[in-house]
Enzyme design. Sequence first.
Site, short mmCIF file in Angstrom:
data_model
loop_
_atom_site.label_atom_id
_atom_site.label_comp_id
_atom_site.label_asym_id
_atom_site.label_seq_id
_atom_site.Cartn_x
_atom_site.Cartn_y
_atom_site.Cartn_z
N GLU A 169 0.17 3.64 1.73
CA GLU A 169 0.23 4.07 3.14
C GLU A 169 1.63 3.83 3.71
OE1 GLU A 169 -1.84 5.29 5.92
OE2 GLU A 169 -2.68 6.21 4.15
N TYR A 171 -1.78 0.35 10.68
CA TYR A 171 -2.01 -0.30 9.37
C TYR A 171 -0.76 -0.15 8.49
CZ TYR A 171 -3.71 -0.84 4.56
OH TYR A 171 -3.85 -1.22 3.25
N SER A 219 0.81 -1.22 0.00
CA SER A 219 0.00 0.00 0.00
C SER A 219 0.84 1.27 0.00
CB SER A 219 -0.88 -0.01 1.27
OG SER A 219 -1.42 1.27 1.49
#
Length: 337
Positions: free
Chosen positions: A125, A147, A123
Site C-alpha cells: 500500500e 493506512y 506494505s
Amino acid sequence: MKTAFITGITGQDGSYLAEHLLTQGYRVVGMMRRTATPSTERIEGILDQVEIAHGDLLDQSSLMRLLEEYQPDEIYNLAAQSFVHASFHEPIHTAEVTAVGVSRLLEAMRLVVPGARYYQASSSEMFGKVSETPQKESTPFHPRSPYGVSKVYAHWATVNYRESYDLFCCSGILFNHESPRRGIEFVTRKITAGVAAIVFGKQEGIPLGNLDARRDWGFAGDYVEAMHLMLQQDEPKDFVVATGETHSVRDFCRIAFSRVGLDYEDFVSVDPKFYRPAEVDLLLGDPSLARENLGWTPRTSFEELVHLMVDSDLAHHKDLGLQVQKGSLPESLLTTT
Ligand code: NAP
Ligand code: G4F
C-alpha cells in the site's frame, strides 16, 4: 532455543507465523491486547504451545515490560489497524497504532533488547499511486490512504533505527496475502464467504466496490516463511514479497463462483459505499531480490488460493449441517468425512 516475540499473534499472519516458528523449534511469545471478547480463534490449535503476553502498541510501558520479561531474540511486529477502508474513518487511531506504535516498539527494543532482530510488516500500500510497474524495493512511495501513510512512517522509522543505532531491523514489503483466516471485511474473504453463503441459501448476493482494482495476491502461509528468512540473514535489508502476478477483483469473483458452478455476474452487484476516497488501482510486485537473497518463492498459485478459500468457507457451512441450495460443491467436499 530462540525466543520469538510476535505482536498481532491473533491476526491472520500472526497465527501462521507462530505455527511456522514452532515447527522451527522456537519458544513463541505472542502479544495480545485486552479486548472484551478475546480474539484467539485463529490460534486455538496452538494456544497450549505459545505464551500469551498482554500488551498494546498504544502503551509504551507495556512494550518495555514485555521485552524485559521475555528477552526475545527476534521481534516480529505484525500488529496494526490493517484495514485500509477503516483507516479513512479512523485516521488518528490508525496513525497511533500503525505508525507511532512502531516508534514505541523500536524505542523499547533499543532501550531493552538492542541485540534482538526486528521485523516490520511493511506494505505494498506504500506504493499506492504507482510510479512504475512492477514495484520493487527502490520504487518510490505514494500512499493513498491514512493506512498507507502510516505504513510509510513505520517503514522509514525502521530504516532509521537501523541506520542510527546499528540495530538489526528489516522491513518486508508484503503484497496482499490471503487465506481462509483472512478477516471477513477484506475483499477476498468477503467474496469466498459470500459464495459459500449463497450456495447454502444464507445470502442472495454480494455487494462490492471497485471490481477493476488489481492486486498481487499470494497465500499468507507462504509469506510468513519470508519474514523468518529475513531475520536469518547476515545483514538487515528490506525485501518485496509478492508473486509477480496481478489479477482484478473481478477475476477473483469469476474463479470463486466458477468453483461452485455459478456465474459471478448473477450475484455480484456494485455499491458505491465500498469505494474509497482514493484508490490504489494496480499492484504488481517484483520478488526477484527475495528469490535471489532469501531463496524464497511462493508455492501457491492464484487459482489454488481462491479454491482453498472457497473450499474452506464451504466446508464450514457443510459442517453446520446446512443443505446446498444453489450451484454445487467441488469434488473434494462431496465425500463425507
Ligand atoms: P490482521 O489480521 O488485521 O491482524 C492485525 C493484528 O494486530 C491483530 O492481532 C490485532 O489484534 C493486532 N492489533 C491491532 N491493534 C493493536 C494494538 N493497538 N496493540 C496490539 N495489537 C494490535 O492483519 P494481517 O493480515 O495478519 O497483517 C499483519 C500485518 O501485516 C499488519 O501490520 C498489516 O498491516 C501488514 N500487512 C498485511 C498484508 C496482507 O495482505 N495481509 C500485506 C502487507 C502488510 P486484535 O485481534 O485484538 O484485533
Ligand atoms: O481486500 P482489500 O480491503 O485490501 P487492500 O486495501 O488491498 O489492503 C490489504 O492489502 C494491503 C497490501 O497491499 C495490506 F497492507 C492491508 O493491510 C490489507 O491487508 O481491498 C482490495 C481491493 C481494493 O482495491 C478495494 O477497493 O478490493 C477493492 N474492493 C472492491 N470491493 C473491495 C471491495 N475491498 C473491500 N474490502 N470490500 C469490498 O467490498
